[in-house]
Design a protein around this motif. Structure first.
Motif, PDB file in Angstrom:
ATOM      1  N   ASP A  97       0.837  -1.196   0.000  1.00 36.77           N
ATOM      2  CA  ASP A  97       0.000   0.000   0.000  1.00 36.77           C
ATOM      3  C   ASP A  97       0.876   1.252   0.000  1.00 36.77           C
ATOM      4  O   ASP A  97       1.617   1.518   0.945  1.00 36.77           O
ATOM      5  CB  ASP A  97      -0.914  -0.002   1.228  1.00 36.77           C
ATOM      6  CG  ASP A  97      -1.927   1.130   1.174  1.00 36.77           C
ATOM      7  OD1 ASP A  97      -2.049   1.761   0.113  1.00 36.77           O
ATOM      8  OD2 ASP A  97      -2.588   1.374   2.194  1.00 36.77           O
ATOM      9  N   LEU A  98       0.796   2.016  -1.089  1.00 34.99           N
ATOM     10  CA  LEU A  98       1.589   3.244  -1.215  1.00 34.99           C
ATOM     11  C   LEU A  98       0.714   4.491  -1.183  1.00 34.99           C
ATOM     12  O   LEU A  98       1.187   5.591  -1.477  1.00 34.99           O
ATOM     13  CB  LEU A  98       2.370   3.214  -2.538  1.00 34.99           C
ATOM     14  CG  LEU A  98       3.446   2.136  -2.681  1.00 34.99           C
ATOM     15  CD1 LEU A  98       3.996   2.125  -4.096  1.00 34.99           C
ATOM     16  CD2 LEU A  98       4.570   2.354  -1.676  1.00 34.99           C
ATOM     17  N   ARG A  99      -0.575   4.344  -0.850  1.00 34.66           N
ATOM     18  CA  ARG A  99      -1.514   5.461  -0.974  1.00 34.66           C
ATOM     19  C   ARG A  99      -1.193   6.615  -0.025  1.00 34.66           C
ATOM     20  O   ARG A  99      -1.572   7.741  -0.271  1.00 34.66           O
ATOM     21  CB  ARG A  99      -2.948   4.970  -0.734  1.00 34.66           C
ATOM     22  CG  ARG A  99      -3.368   3.935  -1.761  1.00 34.66           C
ATOM     23  CD  ARG A  99      -4.810   3.515  -1.595  1.00 34.66           C
ATOM     24  NE  ARG A  99      -5.132   2.400  -2.477  1.00 34.66           N
ATOM     25  CZ  ARG A  99      -5.450   2.525  -3.757  1.00 34.66           C
ATOM     26  NH1 ARG A  99      -5.493   3.729  -4.297  1.00 34.66           N
ATOM     27  NH2 ARG A  99      -5.724   1.474  -4.492  1.00 34.66           N
ATOM     28  N   TYR A 103       4.300  11.728  -3.964  1.00 33.19           N
ATOM     29  CA  TYR A 103       4.452  11.436  -5.395  1.00 33.19           C
ATOM     30  C   TYR A 103       5.820  10.845  -5.724  1.00 33.19           C
ATOM     31  O   TYR A 103       5.902   9.800  -6.377  1.00 33.19           O
ATOM     32  CB  TYR A 103       4.217  12.733  -6.177  1.00 33.19           C
ATOM     33  CG  TYR A 103       4.335  12.601  -7.669  1.00 33.19           C
ATOM     34  CD1 TYR A 103       3.210  12.372  -8.455  1.00 33.19           C
ATOM     35  CD2 TYR A 103       5.572  12.725  -8.312  1.00 33.19           C
ATOM     36  CE1 TYR A 103       3.310  12.251  -9.838  1.00 33.19           C
ATOM     37  CE2 TYR A 103       5.683  12.599  -9.690  1.00 33.19           C
ATOM     38  CZ  TYR A 103       4.549  12.371 -10.447  1.00 33.19           C
ATOM     39  OH  TYR A 103       4.650  12.252 -11.800  1.00 33.19           O
ATOM     40  N   CYS A 106       6.431   7.197  -4.544  1.00 35.84           N
ATOM     41  CA  CYS A 106       5.674   6.218  -5.334  1.00 35.84           C
ATOM     42  C   CYS A 106       6.312   6.008  -6.698  1.00 35.84           C
ATOM     43  O   CYS A 106       6.392   4.873  -7.193  1.00 35.84           O
ATOM     44  CB  CYS A 106       4.226   6.683  -5.488  1.00 35.84           C
ATOM     45  SG  CYS A 106       3.297   6.732  -3.943  1.00 35.84           S
ATOM     46  N   ILE A 110       7.557   2.314  -7.865  1.00 31.84           N
ATOM     47  CA  ILE A 110       6.829   1.613  -8.923  1.00 31.84           C
ATOM     48  C   ILE A 110       7.563   1.682 -10.262  1.00 31.84           C
ATOM     49  O   ILE A 110       7.854   0.645 -10.873  1.00 31.84           O
ATOM     50  CB  ILE A 110       5.399   2.188  -9.057  1.00 31.84           C
ATOM     51  CG1 ILE A 110       4.630   2.003  -7.750  1.00 31.84           C
ATOM     52  CG2 ILE A 110       4.657   1.495 -10.198  1.00 31.84           C
ATOM     53  CD1 ILE A 110       3.244   2.621  -7.757  1.00 31.84           C
ATOM     54  N   LEU A 162      -1.253   6.300  -8.704  1.00 28.67           N
ATOM     55  CA  LEU A 162      -0.713   4.952  -8.651  1.00 28.67           C
ATOM     56  C   LEU A 162      -1.029   4.173  -9.924  1.00 28.67           C
ATOM     57  O   LEU A 162      -0.202   3.400 -10.414  1.00 28.67           O
ATOM     58  CB  LEU A 162      -1.262   4.213  -7.428  1.00 28.67           C
ATOM     59  CG  LEU A 162      -0.882   4.799  -6.067  1.00 28.67           C
ATOM     60  CD1 LEU A 162      -1.482   3.980  -4.947  1.00 28.67           C
ATOM     61  CD2 LEU A 162       0.630   4.865  -5.901  1.00 28.67           C
ATOM     62  N   THR A 163      -2.235   4.375 -10.479  1.00 31.41           N
ATOM     63  CA  THR A 163      -2.584   3.706 -11.732  1.00 31.41           C
ATOM     64  C   THR A 163      -1.707   4.196 -12.865  1.00 31.41           C
ATOM     65  O   THR A 163      -1.279   3.412 -13.727  1.00 31.41           O
ATOM     66  CB  THR A 163      -4.065   3.947 -12.062  1.00 31.41           C
ATOM     67  OG1 THR A 163      -4.872   3.541 -10.953  1.00 31.41           O
ATOM     68  CG2 THR A 163      -4.486   3.168 -13.288  1.00 31.41           C
ATOM     69  N   LYS A 166       1.574   2.479 -12.528  1.00 34.50           N
ATOM     70  CA  LYS A 166       1.444   1.070 -12.918  1.00 34.50           C
ATOM     71  C   LYS A 166       1.477   0.929 -14.438  1.00 34.50           C
ATOM     72  O   LYS A 166       2.077  -0.009 -14.987  1.00 34.50           O
ATOM     73  CB  LYS A 166       0.137   0.499 -12.363  1.00 34.50           C
ATOM     74  CG  LYS A 166       0.183   0.037 -10.924  1.00 34.50           C
ATOM     75  CD  LYS A 166       0.716  -1.377 -10.840  1.00 34.50           C
ATOM     76  CE  LYS A 166       0.546  -1.954  -9.453  1.00 34.50           C
ATOM     77  NZ  LYS A 166       1.044  -3.358  -9.370  1.00 34.50           N
TER      78      LYS A 166
END
Length: 564
Positions: A97-99, A103, A106, A110, A162-163, A166
């Motif tokens: 969990d990186l929520r 910025y 993350c 990722i 995050l999306t 990804k």
């Protein structure tokens, strides 16, 4: 394709599971170890390995040498090279969990982390790299997806930071295919759930605890695809074999993974929430209202450079109000993937796991604010309807008193005298009634019931004295002036008393009685909802206030005052 169909030879293959202590990573590690023909290197960011009661497979494998744990930071390439040397395949499950992180952190984990993994695999001579992505990379948050396949294009703007990251990591993995002998593949599971879930189901549990799970966003007819965690793990193992047998149609490609059974989103949520003992969603909320409020709150968090609760809540609202179903024909044809756990069995296992987890955490009972306001005693039990019989008797008795004093046509004094007379006759007559009438026990009132203890009298006297002294102090403070808050409190209270006396006392008492038996009960039922709605309202006002103040013109320092 069944997992145990792999590898006819008895040679143990070495694999690395990066993110092996995450939600899906743990399922994959457990499944690999149960197959019996893998040596598993579990890599994660935690400095040491902490086992729990659900890690029996891993504990046995660690003892026998079939598994090992390695602390790896994907931002540090040499650490990845060290753990991947001599391995046959690397499963890159992504970070946890990186929520709550900012910025830059993350991005480093990722995107840059995936770039490091690819470079380390090529340097270490790893044959295969399987990347666990998400179906969110083709969802823009507004347009529905019905039976979507791999031909779907990514949106111009992603629904979350995050999306976006990804999607970038996906591109890196696909671009790295067939370079220095490395074969790559990307899997896109849709809304993963299961035992040990750290995102979707815990979010539903928090919604239920906060009271928000009673609300439903939209009309509830939108369909969604969900994926049980063991099926995602099974798909990763299928991809390893498929990279050998169907390399041209698998290498460098992405595949959607689901349970192959689309259901109504809110039916799934209702099964989870109700299965954990919370009321199922019933109250509909307009999509635009919820989306607007959450977008505003999410925007404020993004301005501060962090993600958090409202980012997750906004994504949940988008999923909850949109249709998202995916076509897994490519995964079935080229990977040989079919779910090994049905959706119904997956839901049952998830409920069993989280029910035990909730039992461990819910050891204490928290009193409601309504209970605390009423003193947590008999009055609270009556007004909060905890004993329907006592509440009904109390309500009936108060109504009889109300009728006796205000609708009997007599004055207050004569009504009180008549009531006392009836009580005296009843008490005197009760003494001559036999203790048993036709099998019914007649309870006698013992004389000590009419006695008041000295401690009760002292407590009552002390309360009167405290109240009197508090009033005297208030009037003394009022006479000195300067305390405007106290002035308005006293003046407002006295004016309210004046309004009550000047109008019908009977109406006021009836209103107060009806309010007491309904308002406290309703408040206790929706206490958390009211609290959170008030918090959201206050935060919205704070945002609006800050925006207005920020946009006000600054005073011109160069201007000089003019004197007449």
């Amino acid at each position: 394709m069944e997992d145990d169909a792999f590898h006819d030879d008895s040679r143990l293959n070495t694999c690395v599971v990066l993110g092996g202590r995450g939600f899906i990573g743990r399922s994959l590690v457990s499944r690999l170890l149960r197959l019996g023909n893998w040596t598993v290197r579990v890599a994660d960011s935690a400095p040491t390995l902490h086992l729990d009661e659900y890690d029996s497979d891993l504990e046995d494998a660690l003892s026998s040498g079939r598994a090992s744990y390695h602390s790896v930071d994907v931002r540090d390439k040499p650490q990845i090279v060290k753990v991947t040397e001599g391995s046959y395949v690397v499963f890159h499950m992504g970070a946890g969990d990186l929520r709550s992180h900012e910025y830059y952190h993350c991005y480093k984990v990722i995107v840059q982390g995936t770039r490091n993994v690819i470079s380390a695999c090529r340097e270490s001579g790893v044959r295969k790299l399987i990347y666990n992505s998400t179906a969110d990379v083709v969802f823009n948050g507004s347009e529905s997806i019905r039976d979507g396949d791999e031909s779907l294009r990514r949106p111009l703007k992603f629904q979350s930071m995050l999306t976006d990251f990804k999607a970038q990591a996906e591109s890196l993995v696909k671009f790295a295919n067939n370079r220095d002998g490395l074969l790559t593949c990307v899997l896109r599971p849709s809304i993963v759930f299961g035992p040990g879930d750290t995102e979707f189901v815990p979010f539903l549990v928090n919604l239920a605890k906060s009271g928000y799970a009673k609300f439903r966003v939209g009309n509830g007819e939108n369909m969604s695809d969900f994926t049980y965690s063991d099926n995602v793990a099974h798909a990763h193992i299928c991809a390893v074999e498929a990279l050998d047998s169907h390399m041209e149609s698998v290498a460098g490609k992405e595949f959607f993974i689901t349970n192959l059974k689309p259901v109504k989103f809110w039916n799934f949520v209702s099964q989870i929430v109700q299965g954990l003992g919370y009321p199922r969603p019933s109250t509909k909320l307009p999509v635009r209202l919820v989306s607007s409020v959450l977008s505003l709150l999410k925007w404020t968090q993004e301005k501060e450079g962090v993600g958090g609760y409202y980012d997750t809540a906004h994504q949940f609202a988008l999923l909850a109000s949109s249709t998202r179903t995916f076509n897994c024909n490519a995964a079935k044809k080229h990977l040989g993937y079919t779910p090994v756990v049905t959706l119904e069995d997956g839901i049952a296992s998830t409920l069993q796991w989280f029910s035990r987890d909730l039992e461990k955490s819910d050891d204490t009972i928290i009193q409601s604010k309504a209970d605390q306001l009423l003193g947590c005693g008999k009055v609270a039990d009556i007004l909060l309807w905890r004993n329907e019989k006592n509440t009904f008797i109390s309500f009936l008795f108060l109504n009889l008193l109300y009728y006796w004093f205000f609708f009997s046509g007599n004055t207050f004094t004569s009504s009180a005298a008549q009531l006392l007379f009836l009580c005296a006759v009843a008490l005197y007559g009760l003494a001559f009634v036999p203790s048993n009438i036709f099998g019914f026990q007649v309870r006698k009132i013992p004389p000590w019931r009419f006695e008041i203890s000295e401690s009760t009298v002292r407590d009552l006297s002390r309360d009167i004295v405290v109240a009197w002294n508090h009033g005297v102090r208030s009037f003394k403070s009022l006479s000195r002036g300067g305390d405007w808050i106290k002035f308005f409190k006293i003046a407002g209270s006295l004016y309210l008393l004046k309004l009550i006396i000047s109008h019908s006392l009977a109406t006021f008492l009836f209103t107060a009685m009806s309010f007491s038996f309904t308002a406290f009960f309703v408040y206790e039922q929706y206490e958390l909802e009211l609290y959170h709605l008030a918090r959201v309202f206050i935060e919205c006002l704070t945002v609006v206030k800050g925006t207005v103040l920020k946009n006000l013109p600054l005073p011109d320092a160069s201007s000089k005052p003019m004197f007449m």
